[in-house]
Design a protein around this motif. Structure first.
Motif, PDB file in Angstrom:
ATOM      1  N   VAL A  26      -0.574 -24.182 -28.671  1.00 37.85           N
ATOM      2  CA  VAL A  26       0.666 -24.327 -29.608  1.00 37.85           C
ATOM      3  C   VAL A  26       1.742 -23.203 -29.014  1.00 37.85           C
ATOM      4  CG1 VAL A  26       1.479 -24.051 -31.728  1.00 37.85           C
ATOM      5  CG2 VAL A  26      -0.824 -25.397 -31.389  1.00 37.85           C
ATOM      6  N   PHE A  27       1.388 -21.901 -29.149  1.00 37.99           N
ATOM      7  CA  PHE A  27       2.336 -20.859 -28.539  1.00 37.99           C
ATOM      8  C   PHE A  27       2.755 -21.288 -27.277  1.00 37.99           C
ATOM      9  CE2 PHE A  27       1.102 -18.689 -32.371  1.00 37.99           C
ATOM     10  CZ  PHE A  27       2.275 -18.013 -32.708  1.00 37.99           C
ATOM     11  N   GLU A  28       2.121 -21.724 -26.175  1.00 37.00           N
ATOM     12  CA  GLU A  28       2.508 -22.101 -25.001  1.00 37.00           C
ATOM     13  C   GLU A  28       3.844 -23.286 -24.921  1.00 37.00           C
ATOM     14  OE1 GLU A  28      -0.439 -22.841 -22.287  1.00 37.00           O
ATOM     15  OE2 GLU A  28      -0.712 -20.519 -21.903  1.00 37.00           O
ATOM     16  N   PHE A  29       3.286 -24.150 -25.921  1.00 37.43           N
ATOM     17  CA  PHE A  29       3.959 -25.344 -25.950  1.00 37.43           C
ATOM     18  C   PHE A  29       5.419 -25.085 -26.770  1.00 37.43           C
ATOM     19  CE2 PHE A  29       5.867 -28.905 -28.697  1.00 37.43           C
ATOM     20  CZ  PHE A  29       6.066 -29.669 -27.762  1.00 37.43           C
ATOM     21  N   ILE A  30       5.432 -24.148 -27.613  1.00 33.20           N
ATOM     22  CA  ILE A  30       6.797 -23.971 -28.434  1.00 33.20           C
ATOM     23  C   ILE A  30       7.424 -22.769 -27.560  1.00 33.20           C
ATOM     24  CG2 ILE A  30       7.503 -22.373 -30.401  1.00 33.20           C
ATOM     25  CD1 ILE A  30       5.178 -23.470 -32.033  1.00 33.20           C
ATOM     26  N   ILE A  31       7.059 -21.953 -26.748  1.00 35.89           N
ATOM     27  CA  ILE A  31       7.729 -20.865 -25.916  1.00 35.89           C
ATOM     28  C   ILE A  31       8.405 -21.797 -24.509  1.00 35.89           C
ATOM     29  CG2 ILE A  31       7.490 -18.950 -24.374  1.00 35.89           C
ATOM     30  CD1 ILE A  31       5.608 -17.702 -26.483  1.00 35.89           C
ATOM     31  N   ASN A  32       7.664 -22.497 -24.127  1.00 41.58           N
ATOM     32  CA  ASN A  32       8.135 -23.456 -23.132  1.00 41.58           C
ATOM     33  C   ASN A  32       9.274 -24.270 -23.458  1.00 41.58           C
ATOM     34  OD1 ASN A  32       6.421 -22.484 -20.938  1.00 41.58           O
ATOM     35  ND2 ASN A  32       4.804 -24.099 -21.407  1.00 41.58           N
ATOM     36  N   LEU A  33       9.142 -24.911 -24.572  1.00 39.46           N
ATOM     37  CA  LEU A  33      10.147 -25.807 -25.232  1.00 39.46           C
ATOM     38  C   LEU A  33      11.376 -24.748 -25.472  1.00 39.46           C
ATOM     39  CD1 LEU A  33      10.802 -28.586 -26.285  1.00 39.46           C
ATOM     40  CD2 LEU A  33      10.126 -27.620 -28.693  1.00 39.46           C
ATOM     41  N   LEU A  34      11.348 -23.775 -26.036  1.00 39.33           N
ATOM     42  CA  LEU A  34      12.326 -22.904 -26.343  1.00 39.33           C
ATOM     43  C   LEU A  34      13.041 -22.544 -25.002  1.00 39.33           C
ATOM     44  CD1 LEU A  34      11.035 -20.697 -29.223  1.00 39.33           C
ATOM     45  CD2 LEU A  34      12.931 -22.503 -29.220  1.00 39.33           C
ATOM     46  N   ILE A  35      12.200 -22.138 -23.909  1.00 38.27           N
ATOM     47  CA  ILE A  35      12.681 -21.779 -22.525  1.00 38.27           C
ATOM     48  C   ILE A  35      13.516 -22.667 -22.017  1.00 38.27           C
ATOM     49  CG2 ILE A  35      12.085 -21.071 -20.247  1.00 38.27           C
ATOM     50  CD1 ILE A  35       9.866 -19.279 -21.572  1.00 38.27           C
ATOM     51  N   GLN A  36      13.139 -23.958 -22.139  1.00 37.29           N
ATOM     52  CA  GLN A  36      13.789 -25.323 -21.840  1.00 37.29           C
ATOM     53  C   GLN A  36      15.180 -25.383 -22.318  1.00 37.29           C
ATOM     54  OE1 GLN A  36      11.167 -28.378 -21.570  1.00 37.29           O
ATOM     55  NE2 GLN A  36       9.790 -27.776 -20.048  1.00 37.29           N
ATOM     56  N   ILE A  37      15.218 -25.253 -23.607  1.00 41.22           N
ATOM     57  CA  ILE A  37      16.252 -25.340 -24.726  1.00 41.22           C
ATOM     58  C   ILE A  37      17.536 -24.509 -23.969  1.00 41.22           C
ATOM     59  CG2 ILE A  37      17.244 -25.668 -26.929  1.00 41.22           C
ATOM     60  CD1 ILE A  37      14.573 -26.853 -27.762  1.00 41.22           C
ATOM     61  N   GLY A  38      16.893 -23.190 -24.164  1.00 40.37           N
ATOM     62  CA  GLY A  38      17.857 -22.138 -23.936  1.00 40.37           C
ATOM     63  C   GLY A  38      18.147 -21.927 -22.605  1.00 40.37           C
TER      64      GLY A  38
END
Length: 99
Positions: free
Chosen positions: A87-99
């Motif tokens: 879950v945390f890897e998914f959320i962090i990767n998503l935030l990195i892609q967005i930002g």
């Protein structure tokens, strides 16, 4: 900034899971010691470990006089850890892609 906060929360959760895993091992080892659960440490571990292990005692029948609920609870904690990691890897990767 948000990624750093999530990384810190992730680290705290992982450390908490590791500490709980150690508490479970000590809790299980105390069952081999006469009067182990009557000590202050034993009473503390009963309060924090028994609610979790008790869930598995409802579903995992003992074999003779040996309860396998503790082993199942220990491995379930590992699967919970893997879920938290995913879950945390998914959320962090998503935030990195967005930002």
């Amino acid at each position: 900034m948000l990624v750093q906060i999530l990384s810190a929360v992730y680290s705290l959760i992982m450390q908490g899971i590791d500490l709980y895993r150690i508490a479970l091992v000590v809790y299980f080892l105390l069952s081999w010691m006469p009067g182990g659960y009557q000590s202050k440490l034993g009473q503390f571990l009963i309060r924090i470990c028994e609610p979790y292990v008790g869930i598995f005692r409802q579903f995992v029948p003992p074999i003779g006089m040996i309860s396998l609920a503790g082993i199942v609870a220990f491995f379930a904690l590992t699967f919970i850890e893997y879920g938290v990691i995913a879950v945390f890897e998914f959320i962090i990767n998503l935030l990195i892609q967005i930002g």
